[in-house]
Scaffold this active site. Structure first.
Site: not given
Length: 312
Positions: A116, A136, A148, A187
């Protein structure tokens, strides 16, 4: 094609399911047989639910006919064109796995990690240079469309484009992140908004309940169908510039975890897994909350598949 998923923890089974739904032969590998059995059961249950909601076209048993589990890494990767690493974020485990994969996989096999945030190709520069990068997925991976693909200047462009195309054929919405920035893309975006929300909560300006209502009933409600840059075009970039100049200087720019979070951690209030975080949860209701979340996300996925807003 054959796809090998290494790791039957939280994400592995869902990632395996994606490729099953895409019509591929899939092997899920883990050293723990119990984890494999649980993963197999979760995939079958998820497929049955999706079939009952008309999200997928075939019965669960038809997809499962192309699926197998094994505790043998050699058996898992034999003949695989794509290997997806989903093991814990421990460097000793990853290092040993990569050494083993290097011996067992043909040179043209694409190997990706579901990490991640770690820049693994830069941490292991001698492992499959150019053909090892990050893919990801987001939990639950069989439902959330986005993936991703994170690369750097040494990554084989054709390998990334190949995986991007294969994911699209499986119904996913892949994006390419050109550089191993901390946290990758999603994120970072989530944490930018979370930082401001925690600041407003800590200042007593608004409650956690109302902040959640804001993210769901306004920001999130619209964002699923209208992206940020599309929204700015609708608003007018002159208006955007004017508002930015007023609000940007006032936004939180803290670089450490807010006290409101660290206090809860020190008190053992970690969320659903301990029965209390920002909210209180009845003991034994964690699974019920998770199931409700999955059901709502599946309904969202049906709408997403119907309208495909990213294709507009």
């Amino acid at each position: 094609m054959k796809v090998a998923v290494i790791g039957a923890g939280v994400m592995g089974p869902g990632i395996a399911q994606i490729w099953l739904m895409g019509g591929h032969e899939v092997v899920l590998m883990d050293l723990v047989q119990k984890a494999l059995e649980a993963g197999k059961e979760s995939i079958y249950d998820s497929l049955k639910t999706m079939r009952s909601m008309d999200i997928i076209e075939k019965d669960a048993s038809e997809y499962m006919s192309s699926f197998e589990i094994t505790t043998s890494l050699e058996q898992a990767v034999k003949g695989a064109k794509l290997v997806i690493e989903v093991v814990p974020e421990r460097m000793d485990i990853k290092k040993q796995l990569y050494e083993d994969l290097n011996k067992l996989c043909d040179e043209d096999v694409i190997i990706v990690s579901n990490t991640s945030s770690l820049p693994l190709p830069e941490m292991f520069p001698n492992f499959r240079p150019g053909k090892f990068f990050v893919a990801h997925f987001f939990n639950p991976p069989q439902i959330i469309p986005l993936v991703e693909l994170v690369r750097n200047e040494k990554t084989d462009t054709e390998a990334v484009e190949w995986l991007k195309n294969e994911l699209e054929l499986c119904g996913k919405t892949p994006i390419v992140v050109n550089g191993f920035i901390k946290g990758f893309l999603v994120n970072r975006m989530q944490l930018a908004m979370t930082r401001e929300a925690l600041y407003l909560l800590d200042q007593g300006i608004v409650s956690a309940e109302d902040l959640d209502k804001t993210s769901m009933a306004a920001v999130g409600f619209k964002s699923a169908w209208q992206g940020m840059f599309n929204t700015m075009d609708f608003v007018g970039l002159d208006t955007v510039a004017f508002v930015n100049n007023i609000i940007f200087p006032d936004l939180c720019n803290d670089t450490t975890t807010p006290k409101i979070v660290t206090d809860k951690v020190s008190e053992g209030k970690l969320g659903i897994k301990t029965g209390e975080g920002f909210y209180k949860y009845d003991q034994g209701k964690g699974e019920e909350v998770t199931q409700k979340r999955q059901t709502v996300l599946l309904e969202q996925l049906k709408l997403w598949n119907k309208y495909k807003p990213c294709d507009q």
